[in-house]
Motif scaffolding. Structure first.
Motif, PDB file in Angstrom:
ATOM      1  N   LEU A 140       0.955  -1.299   0.075  1.00  0.00           N
ATOM      2  CA  LEU A 140      -0.167   0.165  -0.107  1.00  0.00           C
ATOM      3  C   LEU A 140       0.913   1.158  -0.003  1.00  0.00           C
ATOM      4  CD1 LEU A 140      -2.945   1.053   1.839  1.00  0.00           C
ATOM      5  CD2 LEU A 140      -1.165   2.235   2.139  1.00  0.00           C
ATOM      6  N   MET A 141       1.587   1.307   1.100  1.00  0.00           N
ATOM      7  CA  MET A 141       2.668   2.721   0.624  1.00  0.00           C
ATOM      8  C   MET A 141       3.090   2.548   0.109  1.00  0.00           C
ATOM      9  SD  MET A 141       4.033   2.625   4.835  1.00  0.00           S
ATOM     10  CE  MET A 141       4.750   1.070   5.485  1.00  0.00           C
ATOM     11  N   ARG A 142       3.895   1.723  -0.802  1.00  0.00           N
ATOM     12  CA  ARG A 142       4.885   1.821  -2.127  1.00  0.00           C
ATOM     13  C   ARG A 142       3.469   2.333  -3.160  1.00  0.00           C
ATOM     14  NH1 ARG A 142       9.580  -0.401  -1.940  1.00  0.00           N
ATOM     15  NH2 ARG A 142       8.797  -2.041  -1.197  1.00  0.00           N
ATOM     16  N   ARG A 143       2.812   2.056  -3.588  1.00  0.00           N
ATOM     17  CA  ARG A 143       1.753   2.169  -4.272  1.00  0.00           C
ATOM     18  C   ARG A 143       1.239   3.734  -4.447  1.00  0.00           C
ATOM     19  NH1 ARG A 143      -2.888  -1.197  -7.358  1.00  0.00           N
ATOM     20  NH2 ARG A 143      -0.878  -2.695  -8.036  1.00  0.00           N
ATOM     21  N   VAL A 144       0.903   4.277  -2.530  1.00  0.00           N
ATOM     22  CA  VAL A 144       0.717   5.448  -2.969  1.00  0.00           C
ATOM     23  C   VAL A 144       1.926   6.628  -2.608  1.00  0.00           C
ATOM     24  CG1 VAL A 144       0.581   7.441  -0.638  1.00  0.00           C
ATOM     25  CG2 VAL A 144      -0.706   4.917  -0.871  1.00  0.00           C
ATOM     26  N   GLY A 145       2.914   5.662  -2.668  1.00  0.00           N
ATOM     27  CA  GLY A 145       4.677   6.544  -2.934  1.00  0.00           C
ATOM     28  C   GLY A 145       4.809   6.902  -4.920  1.00  0.00           C
ATOM     29  N   GLN A 146       4.743   5.827  -5.263  1.00  0.00           N
ATOM     30  CA  GLN A 146       5.311   5.673  -7.026  1.00  0.00           C
ATOM     31  C   GLN A 146       3.800   7.056  -7.178  1.00  0.00           C
ATOM     32  OE1 GLN A 146       4.138   1.968  -8.499  1.00  0.00           O
ATOM     33  NE2 GLN A 146       4.489   3.118 -11.224  1.00  0.00           N
ATOM     34  N   THR A 147       2.965   7.239  -6.747  1.00  0.00           N
ATOM     35  CA  THR A 147       1.549   7.506  -7.578  1.00  0.00           C
ATOM     36  C   THR A 147       1.513   8.706  -6.690  1.00  0.00           C
ATOM     37  OG1 THR A 147      -0.365   5.864  -7.332  1.00  0.00           O
ATOM     38  CG2 THR A 147      -1.066   8.524  -7.535  1.00  0.00           C
ATOM     39  N   MET A 148       2.507   9.403  -5.971  1.00  0.00           N
ATOM     40  CA  MET A 148       2.663  11.520  -5.598  1.00  0.00           C
ATOM     41  C   MET A 148       3.660  11.173  -6.281  1.00  0.00           C
ATOM     42  SD  MET A 148       0.676  11.788  -2.853  1.00  0.00           S
ATOM     43  CE  MET A 148      -0.433  10.720  -3.158  1.00  0.00           C
ATOM     44  N   GLU A 149       5.408  10.451  -6.121  1.00  0.00           N
ATOM     45  CA  GLU A 149       6.284  11.014  -7.391  1.00  0.00           C
ATOM     46  C   GLU A 149       4.917  11.672  -8.791  1.00  0.00           C
ATOM     47  OE1 GLU A 149       9.056   7.986  -7.340  1.00  0.00           O
ATOM     48  OE2 GLU A 149       9.602   8.323  -5.644  1.00  0.00           O
ATOM     49  N   GLU A 150       4.574  10.696  -9.021  1.00  0.00           N
ATOM     50  CA  GLU A 150       4.074  10.651 -10.669  1.00  0.00           C
ATOM     51  C   GLU A 150       3.243  12.084 -10.694  1.00  0.00           C
ATOM     52  OE1 GLU A 150       1.558   6.944 -11.517  1.00  0.00           O
ATOM     53  OE2 GLU A 150       3.323   6.124 -11.634  1.00  0.00           O
ATOM     54  N   HIS A 151       2.276  11.684  -9.740  1.00  0.00           N
ATOM     55  CA  HIS A 151       1.920  14.368 -10.009  1.00  0.00           C
ATOM     56  C   HIS A 151       3.303  14.769  -9.708  1.00  0.00           C
ATOM     57  CE1 HIS A 151      -1.622  11.374 -10.117  1.00  0.00           C
ATOM     58  NE2 HIS A 151      -2.129  12.725 -10.504  1.00  0.00           N
ATOM     59  N   GLY A 152       4.492  14.640  -9.202  1.00  0.00           N
ATOM     60  CA  GLY A 152       5.381  15.837  -9.068  1.00  0.00           C
ATOM     61  C   GLY A 152       5.843  15.488  -7.973  1.00  0.00           C
ATOM     62  N   LEU A 153       5.804  14.881  -6.793  1.00  0.00           N
ATOM     63  CA  LEU A 153       5.701  15.357  -5.366  1.00  0.00           C
ATOM     64  C   LEU A 153       6.811  14.412  -4.980  1.00  0.00           C
ATOM     65  CD1 LEU A 153       1.888  15.262  -4.090  1.00  0.00           C
ATOM     66  CD2 LEU A 153       3.279  17.140  -4.009  1.00  0.00           C
ATOM     67  N   ALA A 154       7.983  15.149  -3.755  1.00  0.00           N
ATOM     68  CA  ALA A 154       8.438  14.207  -3.364  1.00  0.00           C
ATOM     69  C   ALA A 154       8.534  13.474  -2.242  1.00  0.00           C
ATOM     70  CB  ALA A 154       9.411  15.762  -2.849  1.00  0.00           C
ATOM     71  N   VAL A 155       8.527  12.725  -2.372  1.00  0.00           N
ATOM     72  CA  VAL A 155       8.106  11.269  -1.376  1.00  0.00           C
ATOM     73  C   VAL A 155       9.284  10.296  -0.363  1.00  0.00           C
ATOM     74  CG1 VAL A 155       7.097   9.270  -0.424  1.00  0.00           C
ATOM     75  CG2 VAL A 155       6.398  10.723  -2.875  1.00  0.00           C
ATOM     76  N   GLU A 156       9.232  11.140   1.205  1.00  0.00           N
ATOM     77  CA  GLU A 156      10.592  10.488   1.305  1.00  0.00           C
ATOM     78  C   GLU A 156       9.995   8.571   2.272  1.00  0.00           C
ATOM     79  OE1 GLU A 156      12.728  10.964   5.556  1.00  0.00           O
ATOM     80  OE2 GLU A 156      12.225  12.593   4.440  1.00  0.00           O
ATOM     81  N   TYR A 157      10.501   7.949   2.134  1.00  0.00           N
ATOM     82  CA  TYR A 157      10.723   6.070   2.369  1.00  0.00           C
ATOM     83  C   TYR A 157      11.357   6.385   3.095  1.00  0.00           C
ATOM     84  CZ  TYR A 157       8.450   5.863  -1.990  1.00  0.00           C
ATOM     85  OH  TYR A 157       7.890   7.009  -3.080  1.00  0.00           O
ATOM     86  N   ILE A 158      10.775   5.286   4.200  1.00  0.00           N
ATOM     87  CA  ILE A 158      11.909   4.605   4.946  1.00  0.00           C
ATOM     88  C   ILE A 158      11.792   3.453   5.130  1.00  0.00           C
ATOM     89  CG2 ILE A 158      11.269   4.588   7.496  1.00  0.00           C
ATOM     90  CD1 ILE A 158      11.665   7.601   7.179  1.00  0.00           C
TER      91      ILE A 158
END
Length: 362
Positions: free
Chosen positions: A49-67
């Motif tokens: 779930l977290m990976r999918r949300v993070g990927q979508t946020m990146e596709e919309h140009g948002l920086a994502v920090e992964y723990i």
């Protein structure tokens, strides 16, 4: 469009005293818009779930920090989207996250609802058998790390003489005067992140994160644990000058700084040790080993070689135990996975993503 280099940190560490948590540093609850706490057992899709949300946020140009997970660095324990002031975090043990303002800031997401409980009841004994011995592997790993840390501390105490400490502080002050100018604002703030981790894959360091955040990198070659003295002075000086810093403790000695990042200046200070080396060409490379007392160093060569060999062997044993624990966890997830409704997991991820994207300006 997704970024090529992802920003990855650890917030938990397999340390000599056991699991060491920095999860209270994930995001300031007083500043956060929302924190989603995932609940659910093995294999229920929290990382997916977290990976999918993070990927979508990146596709919309948002920086994502992964723990990433200290038990399995290929798995996620949290994602942070700074621009939206939101975080999604695995709230199960050992990194339990308790809400401070439930409902208004923190929200529970129950992925345990995606289990087929009836089917899992049929394999209950297999599940129980698979869990046996899991905690024992971690306890053995921590005992090995504790022994290794005691040996490394003996070496550091031997070489960090008052004269060596003076040289380290002098070098730090020189760097501060050259690299870090006052920005005219208030004092900067520090957040903590582990850049490195002791995992079932060995001792790892997320140097890619350094390159993603900073263009100028000082690489401090540090065989004997001397860098903390410099990093303490550098961090204090940078914050006094008004710059926010990311302080990265050592997994072996969580009370000591192992790396220091100042993203607003695109400036990083990393330490290369016996187990982890910064491979790229740095802005500058400093040999901290040369700042140790050379006479003591020369007189103690045999002792230092022996200490290094024994400490390295103990860390290797710890890694082996972590690998055993990982194999047990994989077997456990293999039992659970066929009985998880992943369509429901992905629908939950989609619903959560829609909520987050609705906050973007049109």
């Amino acid at each position: 469009m997704a970024t090529e280099q992802k920003i990855k940190f650890f917030l938990g560490a397999n340390a000599p005293t056991g699991f060491y948590s920095l999860y209270d540093q994930l995001i300031d609850p007083n500043q956060a818009e929302d924190i989603y706490i995932l609940k659910g057992g093995p294999g229920c899709g929290k990382s997916s779930l977290m990976r999918r949300v993070g990927q979508t946020m990146e596709e919309h140009g948002l920086a994502v920090e992964y723990i990433v997970c200290s038990g399995d660095p290929d798995s996620l324990d949290a994602v942070l989207v700074p621009a939206l002031k939101i975080a999604i975090v695995d709230g199960t043990a050992p990194h339990v996250v308790e809400p401070k303002c439930p409902g208004a800031v923190e929200h529970y997401v129950n992925l345990g609802a995606c289990y087929n409980s009836g089917a899992l009841k049929q394999i209950r004994q297999e599940i129980v058998s698979c869990m046996e011995g899991y905690q024992g592997c971690y306890k053995r790993a921590y005992r090995c790390l504790l022994a290794a840390a005691q040996i490394e501390e003996d070496v550091r105490t031997l070489l960090l003489t008052p004269a060596a400490e003076t040289r380290l502080i002098k070098r730090a002050r020189g760097i501060l005067s050259r690299e870090i100018k006052k920005n005219g604002g208030e004092a900067g703030q520090a957040i903590q992140r582990f850049l490195g981790g002791i995992t079932h894959k060995g001792v790892l360091c997320q140097y890619g994160t350094v390159d993603a955040l900073c263009k100028r990198v000082y690489d401090l070659s540090d065989s004997y644990g001397l860098a903390h003295v410099m990093f303490t002075d550098l961090a204090a000086g940078a914050m006094a000058a008004g710059w926010d810093v990311i302080v990265c403790p050592s997994p072996m000695f969580p009370d000591r700084i192992e790396h220091l990042l100042i993203p607003a200046l695109s400036l990083a200070f990393v330490s290369s040790t016996g187990s982890c080396h910064y491979e790229k060409h740095p802005h500058r490379r400093l040999r901290l080993d040369a700042m140790a007392d050379q006479e003591v160093l020369h007189q103690s060569k045999a002792r230092l070689r022996f200490s290094h060999k024994v400490a390295a062997a103990l860390v290797e044993e710890a890694v082996s135990s972590l690998a055993e624990a990982k194999a047990m966890h994989d077997n456990l997830e293999a039992l659970y996975n066929p009985h998880v409704n992943f369509d429901q997991v992905y629908r939950t991820a989609g619903d959560l993503t829609e909520q987050l994207l609705s906050r973007l300006p049109m």
